[in-house]
Design a protein around this motif. Structure first.
Motif, short mmCIF file in Angstrom:
data_model
loop_
_atom_site.label_atom_id
_atom_site.label_comp_id
_atom_site.label_asym_id
_atom_site.label_seq_id
_atom_site.Cartn_x
_atom_site.Cartn_y
_atom_site.Cartn_z
N GLU A 55 12.68 49.70 28.27
CA GLU A 55 11.47 49.52 28.86
C GLU A 55 11.46 50.70 29.84
O GLU A 55 10.22 50.80 30.58
N ARG B 278 20.19 46.47 27.69
CA ARG B 278 19.44 47.25 26.63
C ARG B 278 18.03 46.96 27.06
O ARG B 278 17.13 48.14 26.62
N GLU B 279 17.46 45.92 27.47
CA GLU B 279 15.96 45.76 27.66
C GLU B 279 15.50 46.95 29.07
O GLU B 279 14.54 47.46 28.77
N SER C 18 14.53 48.74 18.48
CA SER C 18 13.56 47.91 18.75
C SER C 18 11.91 47.96 18.17
O SER C 18 11.43 46.85 17.70
N PRO D 247 22.30 42.17 27.18
CA PRO D 247 20.74 42.29 26.96
C PRO D 247 20.19 42.82 27.84
O PRO D 247 19.07 43.50 27.74
N THR D 248 20.43 42.60 29.30
CA THR D 248 19.59 43.12 30.34
C THR D 248 19.55 44.61 30.43
O THR D 248 18.57 45.44 30.64
#
Length: 412
Positions: free
Chosen positions: A331, A326-327, A406, A323-324
């Protein structure tokens, strides 16, 4: 003629025979010297303490408690020599006899060099008193015995400090393993920082975690090899072998790739991943987790360099469910492009769909190829990834996909 009141002559030995006729002395080949040595032991110990006080500044500066322990060690040393002279044929546990009187903490209170000075001073005092202590004719015997005993006590001193160093090394290794495990598992706290400080970690400004496969064989040799490499590269490290992984928390460099290259020698064949730079040991958990995710995902990029940055593995990490990653892709790539204007997102998307063809993208967008070229340069400026590079294009494509997903999830 003997009268009834006459006391018969006794055949028993006298109740208090002369000292030299006592069995422990009479049966000894140098009984007189042994007796005189025993009688002088207290005076010799006091003389040794006095000489230490006069000649050894570190002894005078010590707390009274430690000085008293050192006095006991000196007394035990002379007593052990006396017992050794009594039974020279019987091996004596000199280290136990002499150093067993002092607590283990004393080996930390005084250094090996200071202990050698303590032993030398005591031996010199006894040697100077040989002519006074030894019975006439036994001077050379006592001097030779003292020389042999001095050799044995030197070996015993080295053994005591070697054992203390081994015990301290084993404890430090366990402590270091706890710190490394706390960083890797995401449980680093002030306690871990305190333990690291006890190991000599002086809180460098730049920290990163390097992960790879540990080689077969003795893990202690691997850890020592990492430390040698770190000293050569002027880095601080906390390291350990956790299962099949070799983990290195390195500080002192703001370049994680250079750090990994400096330490790569002891790693086993296979991928080696360097996490991003963080500010301290508490935040090193983020670097460790990125490196661990990169190590798991590295199999998807078979041509990955060795070592490789965890951030260079963002698309593989994202596809592996990190998940990190992906974020970060959303971002740091998608959102900045979105904020820079829809033209950049549209141009990048079309360019990637058209197999990285400027002319094809220009036809699809109804603009001049130079316009496409300009917009792609802007994409590189905004994201740091170049659409014309195959690897970067793959990363940008994954970022676009994740960004759109997202937006869809958020109802955009």
């Amino acid at each position: 003629m003997r009268q009834a009141w006459d006391v018969p002559e006794s055949t028993d030995p006298p109740a208090n025979p002369p000292p030299d006729e006592r069995p422990e002395y009479a049966e000894h080949p140098h009984g007189a010297t042994l007796r005189r040595l025993e009688q002088s032991s207290g005076k010799l110990a006091a003389a040794a303490i006095t000489r230490m006080d006069e000649q050894l500044p570190w002894y005078r500066a010590m707390p009274p408690e430690n000085r008293s322990w050192i006095g006991l060690v000196a007394q035990a040393g002379i007593a052990a020599f006396t017992e050794w002279f009594r039974h020279p044929e019987t091996p004596q546990a000199i280290s136990t006899d002499v150093f067993g009187t002092a607590p283990r903490e004393l080996t930390r209170a005084i250094t090996l060099r200071q202990t050698v000075e303590l032993v030398r001073t005591t031996i010199e005092v006894v040697e100077a008193a040989i002519d006074e202590v030894a019975a006439p004719g036994d001077e050379s015997v006592l001097r030779e015995a003292l020389l042999v005993y001095a050799r044995e006590i030197a070996f015993a001193t080295a053994q005591v400090y070697a054992q203390a160093a081994e015990a301290r090394g084993a404890w430090d290794a366990r402590l270091e393993s706890l710190v490394v495990n706390a960083v890797l598992s995401g449980e680093a706290d002030e306690g871990a920082v305190s333990r690291a400080a006890a190991l000599g970690w002086n809180a460098p400004e730049h920290v990163c975690v390097v992960l790879g496969t540990a080689p077969d064989g003795d893990s202690e040799l691997t850890v020592e090899a990492i430390r040698r490499a770190a000293r050569h590269a002027k880095l601080q490290v906390l390291t350990g072998v956790l299962g099949s992984r070799l983990v290195v928390v390195a500080g002192g460099s703001d370049d994680p790739l250079r750090t990994a290259k400096s330490l790569i020698g002891p790693f086993a064949p296979g991928p080696v991943v360097a996490g991003p730079i963080v500010s301290d040991l508490l935040t090193a958990t983020g670097s460790a987790q990125a490196a661990a995710a990169g190590l798991r995902a590295c199999a998807a990029w078979q041509d990955a360099p060795r070592p490789v940055l965890a951030d260079d593995l963002l698309p593989e990490r994202a596809m592996a469910g990190d998940p990190t990653a992906r974020e970060l892709l959303v971002e740091e790539i998608y959102r900045p492009l979105e904020e820079a204007g829809s033209a950049l997102l549209e141009t990048l998307s079309v360019y990637l769909e058209q197999a990285s063809s400027l002319e094809g993208a220009a036809r699809m967008l109804f603009v001049h190829p130079n316009t496409v070229r300009y917009r792609l340069r802007r994409v590189t400026d905004v994201t740091g990834w170049s659409p014309s590079d195959v690897r970067s294009a793959f990363t940008l494509r994954i970022a676009l996909i994740l960004g759109r997903l997202s937006d869809f999830a958020n109802g955009a």
